[in-house]
Design a protein around this motif. Structure first.
Motif, PDB file in Angstrom:
ATOM      1  N   MET A 146       6.457   5.460 -78.217  1.00  0.00           N
ATOM      2  CA  MET A 146       6.250   4.299 -77.513  1.00  0.00           C
ATOM      3  C   MET A 146       6.211   4.372 -76.130  1.00  0.00           C
ATOM      4  N   LEU A 198       5.647   2.827 -72.370  1.00  0.00           N
ATOM      5  CA  LEU A 198       5.890   1.676 -71.418  1.00  0.00           C
ATOM      6  C   LEU A 198       5.324   1.896 -69.966  1.00  0.00           C
ATOM      7  N   LEU A 213      15.396   7.963 -73.404  1.00  0.00           N
ATOM      8  CA  LEU A 213      14.171   7.264 -72.502  1.00  0.00           C
ATOM      9  C   LEU A 213      13.755   8.288 -71.538  1.00  0.00           C
ATOM     10  N   ALA A 231       8.708  13.328 -74.269  1.00  0.00           N
ATOM     11  CA  ALA A 231       8.814  12.278 -74.906  1.00  0.00           C
ATOM     12  C   ALA A 231       8.238  12.374 -76.244  1.00  0.00           C
ATOM     13  N   GLU A 262      11.441   7.383 -75.940  1.00  0.00           N
ATOM     14  CA  GLU A 262      10.557   6.652 -75.411  1.00  0.00           C
ATOM     15  C   GLU A 262       9.935   7.101 -74.131  1.00  0.00           C
ATOM     16  N   LEU A 312       8.269   6.316 -70.120  1.00  0.00           N
ATOM     17  CA  LEU A 312       8.199   5.244 -69.177  1.00  0.00           C
ATOM     18  C   LEU A 312       7.692   5.818 -67.909  1.00  0.00           C
ATOM     19  N   PHE A 345      17.025  -0.576 -71.008  1.00  0.00           N
ATOM     20  CA  PHE A 345      17.019   0.329 -71.875  1.00  0.00           C
ATOM     21  C   PHE A 345      18.757   0.535 -72.375  1.00  0.00           C
TER      22      PHE A 345
END
Length: 271
Positions: free
Chosen positions: A1, A3, A215, A234, A241, A243, A267
């Motif tokens: 994912m 972000l 994260l 990641a 995730e 970021l 998070f």
């Protein structure tokens, strides 16, 4: 994912600035723990689920001041100066990430905290990932900002970058002010640089051992970590995730604390 947080425009290139190091937050309770033959400085503040804050190389736990204020309403925050950094002592043992991770676990033992979430920046992020690999039962979640899994992820010549050079200069003054051995900064930097040149050396198989929620975060203008390497971390850590904070560098937690804190709290508490 993946972000990407949006942020308002700044008048200038915020990512080239190095805002002041925050002052210690009022209410912090300091102490020292004897861990692995050294005196390790720590401070605690707040109540709730434990969050351990691990700073970057050459720096100290004061750098987390903006994040401490955001976390303390709902968390017990534990700050620590890594061995040889800030107010903590060191011995003749060469710096190494595994050994420094053992220090962190020793501190949790000393404080009788069985498990904590980890927020790490740079070397502190590496320590957090190291804990997830070697001590998974001691870790809740890991927010890893500006990490690398081997030296190939580092940008060569980062010490010549103006922002990073300003940080190194500031770190020298803070070391002289805080350290129990203030005259040893040059030897300290040499020892840390040797560690950076050789460690960590985690393979993809090592990273795939991590099953803690992770994260992987960084600024889109990080001076010292290659974007491709951040994306590799990641993609390789199961379920991790990614970021990327816009308009920020390796020092995003100082440059854009509100944005950084929003991502951090989301998070830790929002899922």
């Amino acid at each position: 994912m993946f972000l990407l947080f949006c942020a308002p425009a700044w008048a200038g290139p915020r990512w080239q600035e190095l805002p002041p190091t925050p002052a210690p937050v009022p209410g912090e309770t300091p102490g020292y723990a004897v861990v692995n033959g050294i005196r390790l400085y720590y401070a605690t503040i707040g109540r709730g689920p434990a969050v351990l804050m691990l700073h970057g190389g050459l720096s100290n736990s004061d750098y987390w001041g903006n994040q401490v204020q955001a976390l303390t309403p709902h968390h017990q925050v534990i700050l620590v100066d890594s061995r040889g950094h800030g107010r903590s002592a060191r011995n003749d043992q060469p710096f190494g990430y595994d050994f420094m991770t053992d220090d962190v676990v020793g501190l949790l033992d000393f404080l009788k905290i069985p498990r904590a979430d980890i927020v790490g920046w740079s070397d502190g992020a590496i320590l957090g990932l190291g804990m997830a690999i070697r001590y998974p039962n001691r870790v809740g979640k890991v927010f890893a900002f500006g990490a690398n899994s081997d030296p190939s992820g580092l940008v060569k010549g980062v010490e010549k970058n103006p922002t990073f050079a300003a940080f190194i200069d500031r770190a020298a003054k803070e070391f002289e002010k805080l350290s129990p051995t203030p005259e040893n900064y040059s030897a300290f930097v040499d020892a840390i640089a040797k560690m950076w040149g050789k460690q960590p050396r985690w393979t993809a198989s090592d990273l795939k051992q991590i099953h803690t929620p992770v994260l992987i975060a960084d600024g889109d203008h990080d001076e010292g970590i290659k974007r491709s390497h951040t994306e590799y971390l990641a993609a390789t850590i199961p379920g991790a995730e990614l970021l990327i904070l816009p308009g920020a560098s390796h020092f995003a937690f100082l440059q854009k604390p509100a944005l950084f804190n929003a991502a951090l709290l989301d998070f830790l508490d929002g899922r």
